[in-house]
Motif scaffolding. Structure first.
Motif, PDB file in Angstrom:
ATOM      1  N   GLY A  84     -14.322   0.281  -0.957  1.00 44.98           N
ATOM      2  CA  GLY A  84     -15.491   0.815  -1.627  1.00 44.98           C
ATOM      3  C   GLY A  84     -15.609   0.199  -3.004  1.00 44.98           C
ATOM      4  O   GLY A  84     -14.849  -0.678  -3.375  1.00 44.98           O
ATOM      5  N   SER A  85     -16.590   0.662  -3.762  1.00 40.10           N
ATOM      6  CA  SER A  85     -16.729   0.145  -5.113  1.00 40.10           C
ATOM      7  C   SER A  85     -15.552   0.600  -5.937  1.00 40.10           C
ATOM      8  O   SER A  85     -15.100   1.718  -5.818  1.00 40.10           O
ATOM      9  CB  SER A  85     -18.026   0.668  -5.721  1.00 40.10           C
ATOM     10  N   ALA A  86     -15.025  -0.266  -6.763  1.00 36.73           N
ATOM     11  CA  ALA A  86     -13.865   0.057  -7.573  1.00 36.73           C
ATOM     12  C   ALA A  86     -14.085  -0.432  -8.980  1.00 36.73           C
ATOM     13  O   ALA A  86     -14.824  -1.384  -9.210  1.00 36.73           O
ATOM     14  CB  ALA A  86     -12.619  -0.593  -6.972  1.00 36.73           C
ATOM     15  N   PRO A  87     -13.453   0.217  -9.946  1.00 37.17           N
ATOM     16  CA  PRO A  87     -13.641  -0.204 -11.332  1.00 37.17           C
ATOM     17  C   PRO A  87     -12.984  -1.545 -11.606  1.00 37.17           C
ATOM     18  O   PRO A  87     -12.081  -1.970 -10.900  1.00 37.17           O
ATOM     19  CB  PRO A  87     -12.945   0.923 -12.112  1.00 37.17           C
ATOM     20  N   VAL A 102      -1.171   7.811  -0.006  1.00 37.17           N
ATOM     21  CA  VAL A 102      -2.453   8.501  -0.035  1.00 37.17           C
ATOM     22  C   VAL A 102      -2.288   9.706  -0.938  1.00 37.17           C
ATOM     23  O   VAL A 102      -1.229  10.337  -0.978  1.00 37.17           O
ATOM     24  CB  VAL A 102      -2.900   8.916   1.383  1.00 37.17           C
ATOM     25  N   SER A 103      -3.332  10.027  -1.713  1.00 31.34           N
ATOM     26  CA  SER A 103      -3.212  11.071  -2.728  1.00 31.34           C
ATOM     27  C   SER A 103      -4.317  12.112  -2.610  1.00 31.34           C
ATOM     28  O   SER A 103      -5.434  11.810  -2.187  1.00 31.34           O
ATOM     29  CB  SER A 103      -3.253  10.457  -4.131  1.00 31.34           C
ATOM     30  N   PHE A 166     -10.593   7.681  -8.215  1.00 28.21           N
ATOM     31  CA  PHE A 166     -10.042   6.807  -7.184  1.00 28.21           C
ATOM     32  C   PHE A 166      -8.571   7.137  -6.936  1.00 28.21           C
ATOM     33  O   PHE A 166      -7.878   7.683  -7.798  1.00 28.21           O
ATOM     34  CB  PHE A 166     -10.186   5.337  -7.598  1.00 28.21           C
ATOM     35  N   GLN A 167      -8.127   6.787  -5.725  1.00 27.51           N
ATOM     36  CA  GLN A 167      -6.716   6.981  -5.384  1.00 27.51           C
ATOM     37  C   GLN A 167      -5.853   6.192  -6.363  1.00 27.51           C
ATOM     38  O   GLN A 167      -6.081   5.006  -6.577  1.00 27.51           O
ATOM     39  CB  GLN A 167      -6.452   6.464  -3.962  1.00 27.51           C
ATOM     40  N   PRO A 168      -4.832   6.841  -6.962  1.00 24.56           N
ATOM     41  CA  PRO A 168      -3.931   6.089  -7.835  1.00 24.56           C
ATOM     42  C   PRO A 168      -3.008   5.199  -7.011  1.00 24.56           C
ATOM     43  O   PRO A 168      -2.823   5.416  -5.811  1.00 24.56           O
ATOM     44  CB  PRO A 168      -3.129   7.179  -8.545  1.00 24.56           C
ATOM     45  N   ALA A 169      -2.445   4.189  -7.657  1.00 22.39           N
ATOM     46  CA  ALA A 169      -1.413   3.367  -7.023  1.00 22.39           C
ATOM     47  C   ALA A 169      -0.052   3.947  -7.374  1.00 22.39           C
ATOM     48  O   ALA A 169       0.163   4.401  -8.497  1.00 22.39           O
ATOM     49  CB  ALA A 169      -1.516   1.928  -7.510  1.00 22.39           C
ATOM     50  N   THR A 190      -7.024  -4.776  -5.720  1.00 21.73           N
ATOM     51  CA  THR A 190      -7.726  -4.500  -4.467  1.00 21.73           C
ATOM     52  C   THR A 190      -8.635  -3.304  -4.642  1.00 21.73           C
ATOM     53  O   THR A 190      -8.434  -2.470  -5.519  1.00 21.73           O
ATOM     54  CB  THR A 190      -6.726  -4.220  -3.339  1.00 21.73           C
ATOM     55  N   ALA A 191      -9.639  -3.196  -3.781  1.00 23.04           N
ATOM     56  CA  ALA A 191     -10.579  -2.083  -3.864  1.00 23.04           C
ATOM     57  C   ALA A 191      -9.878  -0.779  -3.534  1.00 23.04           C
ATOM     58  O   ALA A 191      -8.962  -0.734  -2.720  1.00 23.04           O
ATOM     59  CB  ALA A 191     -11.735  -2.311  -2.901  1.00 23.04           C
ATOM     60  N   ALA A 192     -10.286   0.312  -4.178  1.00 26.02           N
ATOM     61  CA  ALA A 192      -9.638   1.605  -4.014  1.00 26.02           C
ATOM     62  C   ALA A 192     -10.539   2.582  -3.290  1.00 26.02           C
ATOM     63  O   ALA A 192     -11.759   2.503  -3.361  1.00 26.02           O
ATOM     64  CB  ALA A 192      -9.250   2.160  -5.376  1.00 26.02           C
ATOM     65  N   GLU A 193      -9.889   3.526  -2.604  1.00 26.19           N
ATOM     66  CA  GLU A 193     -10.602   4.599  -1.924  1.00 26.19           C
ATOM     67  C   GLU A 193     -10.678   5.798  -2.859  1.00 26.19           C
ATOM     68  O   GLU A 193      -9.833   5.980  -3.733  1.00 26.19           O
ATOM     69  CB  GLU A 193      -9.829   4.960  -0.656  1.00 26.19           C
TER      70      GLU A 193
END
Length: 591
Positions: A84-87, A102-103, A166-169, A190-193
């Protein structure tokens, strides 16, 4: 670093024919440019303030019954993990180890991170968020069935104003890092969910011989109002385009039942673990619920050695280590064979106390259950999970003690005491549930937790009995597994029996010393009871009468709820479990 290049178009010079118009035209143009620039600047400033300074919306938007029609933005990407769109992000030269995770955003800005089993117990992990802010990832145990590791992170204040989340890494740096609350990291390129919201999530699953039980938040949000199974499907698989769907047969509270999927035959010995979620079809719109639940066809059961126990006890706990020995030792002595504890985020050494009890011959099983406000779902889970091991299940909390006045004449306890209250196996009346009324005890002038135990320290109660607690014949539970305040709906043909106060009562040590009682402000365990910090429904029976919305001790708390002095269970447990040495009483659970 991105560089922006400005390209200027060449301008043509005015001809001599137009020279005399130039000053007036330039003045008009300049005034227009100034007005335009000022307007653009104001618009930009307004947009900045709107995005960055607007108040944060509530964490629990109740995406359910009333709002499912507005969920078109919750696309199938939840299940497929599409990009999806990511910053935008910058790249750091510090090497980092990262892992797939997954968070979920829990209440109070807490983030639960679920990671591969290999990360379990690991130290030095951090959550890196979309603006490169970080917070420590504290190990939070292991999910019991998938064995996936859990970590807890705090959502940094600098992230809370951003939208969307967004989901953190989950990363671990190879360099030495301080364990400060917040820091700087590198969000992956990479793009984040989007971050999953706890209020809208499929979170647990288990299989029976005949069907699959799925636990989902955000579909049936109001007590007593449940979405029709006809609108629902269970979805097995990561890709909605190829996933297998089966019909939902039951929808009640957070519990949904559906048929097993027909899957390709797997190699012998291969463990099948497939993502499972719920699909909602309504008004020509299909919504797939985000999920962290996995399906496996193998039945998950409480381990049983030998025949089913006649009587077990089940409860959900949070930081009850100091109370547990008294509760287990007492109830085991009067007839409870096994104890099943759903551990909801304890951090007070609960496992150590359970190990001590196990070494003493007590059968206590702990199931990690990190999901907040899911008491009803946990009890439903227990009714399935323990069915092969237990005939009857007592749903009583750790501050509740079942007591029969007739026991006062007994010099010692007997394992037949509690089971004598249960109907016989061939009961012609088909009693599927025994309900026992409660007496609610007050602080009894105690200022701190009584070290000799609650049965010794709290002896003054309210005069009138309140509510009731139930002992359920597990085979009699309705397929919906619906339960309200420890009381289950029964299958057709079964009935509940109310025990007379003269025959048995539950001593509920509800209003303890303020140092203990104030912990109830943390979070109520029921999905349908408002947390006490919310200024809603102050007259609820779940609350203490006259209690405010902050954990501030009311005036005269130690003397409250004291209408009748009742020391019957105190005298009984002192006779059964007490020993005196050097004129000092010592209870068995203190050793």
């Amino acid at each position: 670093m991105q560089h922006h290049h400005h390209h200027h178009q060449p301008s043509s010079k005015p001809t001599a024919h137009h020279q005399h118009h130039l000053p007036a035209l330039e003045a008009v143009a300049m005034r227009g440019k100034v007005r335009t620039a000022s307007l653009l600047l104001l618009l930009a400033l307004f947009a900045f303030l709107h995005v960055h300074l607007r108040p944060s919306p509530p964490l629990d938007p109740r995406l359910g019954l009333s709002n499912l029609s507005n969920l078109s933005n919750l696309s199938l990407a939840y299940a497929v993990r599409e990009a999806g769109s990511a910053p935008s992000r910058h790249v750091s030269s510090v090497p980092e180890e990262s892992t797939d995770a997954v968070s979920i955003l829990f209440p109070a800005w807490e983030v639960l991170v679920i990671a591969p089993p290999a990360t379990a117990g690991g130290r030095g992990w951090r959550c890196v968020f979309q603006n490169n802010a970080t917070s420590p990832a504290t190990p939070a145990g292991v999910l019991p069935f998938t064995k996936r590791a859990m970590f807890k992170c705090r959502l940094p204040p600098s992230v809370r104003r951003l939208r969307p989340f967004f989901q953190p890494a989950l990363t671990r740096s190879s360099s030495e890092e301080k364990e400060e609350e917040e820091g700087e990291g590198t969000f992956p390129a990479t793009a984040a969910e989007e971050l999953f919201r706890w209020s809208f999530l499929a979170y647990e699953s288990l299989s029976t011989e005949d069907d699959v039980v799925l636990f989902v938040k955000g579909v049936n949000n109001r007590q007593g109002i449940n979405r029709s199974p006809d609108e629902l499907s269970c979805v097995f698989g990561d890709d909605p385009a190829t996933a297998v769907r089966t019909a939902v047969t039951s929808s009640a509270q957070e519990v949904f039942r559906c048929a097993h999927p027909k899957l390709p035959a797997a190699d012998s010995g291969t463990e099948i673990k497939i993502k499972i979620t719920l699909e909602v079809a309504r008004e020509n719109r299909v919504t797939l619920i985000p999920s962290v639940a996995y399906y496996t066809p193998e039945q998950r059961r409480l381990a049983a050695d030998g025949p089913r126990s006649l009587l077990c006890a089940c409860t959900m706990v949070h930081n009850v280590a100091k109370f547990l020995k008294e509760w287990v030792m007492y109830h085991a002595s009067v007839g409870v064979d096994r104890f099943l504890l759903y551990d909801n985020d304890s951090d007070d050494g609960l496992r150590s106390v359970v190990d001590d009890l196990s070494r003493g011959g007590y059968d206590v099983q702990v199931l990690t259950w990190p999901w907040p406000k899911t008491q009803e779902a946990g009890f439903s889970h227990g009714a399935i999970y323990a069915n092969a091991s237990c005939e009857w299940m007592a749903y009583v909390d750790v501050d509740e003690f079942v007591f029969a006045p007739a026991w006062n004449s007994s010099a010692r306890p007997s394992k037949l005491m509690l089971t004598s209250l249960l109907p016989a196996r061939d009961d012609p009346a088909r009693n599927g549930q025994v309900s026992i009324k409660c007496y609610e005890f007050g602080p009894s002038h105690q200022k701190t937790h009584p070290p000799e135990g609650v049965t010794q320290g709290y002896t003054c109660r309210r005069r009138i009995e309140q509510r009731h607690k139930s002992v359920l014949r597990l085979d009699a539970a309705d397929a919906s597994l619906l339960n309200v305040i420890h009381h289950f709906r029964l299958k057709e043909g079964y009935r509940s029996r109310q025990v007379r106060l003269e025959d048995a009562v539950v001593n509920h040590y509800k209003y303890q010393a303020w140092s203990e009682f104030r912990t109830k402000f943390r979070r109520r365990v029921s999905a349908y009871v408002v947390d006490w910090t919310q200024a809603i429904n102050p007259a609820s029976k779940d609350r203490a009468p006259g209690l405010g919305f902050e954990p501030v001790e009311p005036r005269g708390w130690a003397q409250r709820f004291c209408e009748v002095w009742d020391d019957r269970l105190k005298a009984l447990t002192r006779r059964w479990f007490g020993s005196e040495s050097s004129s000092e009483l010592n209870m068995a659970w203190q050793r």
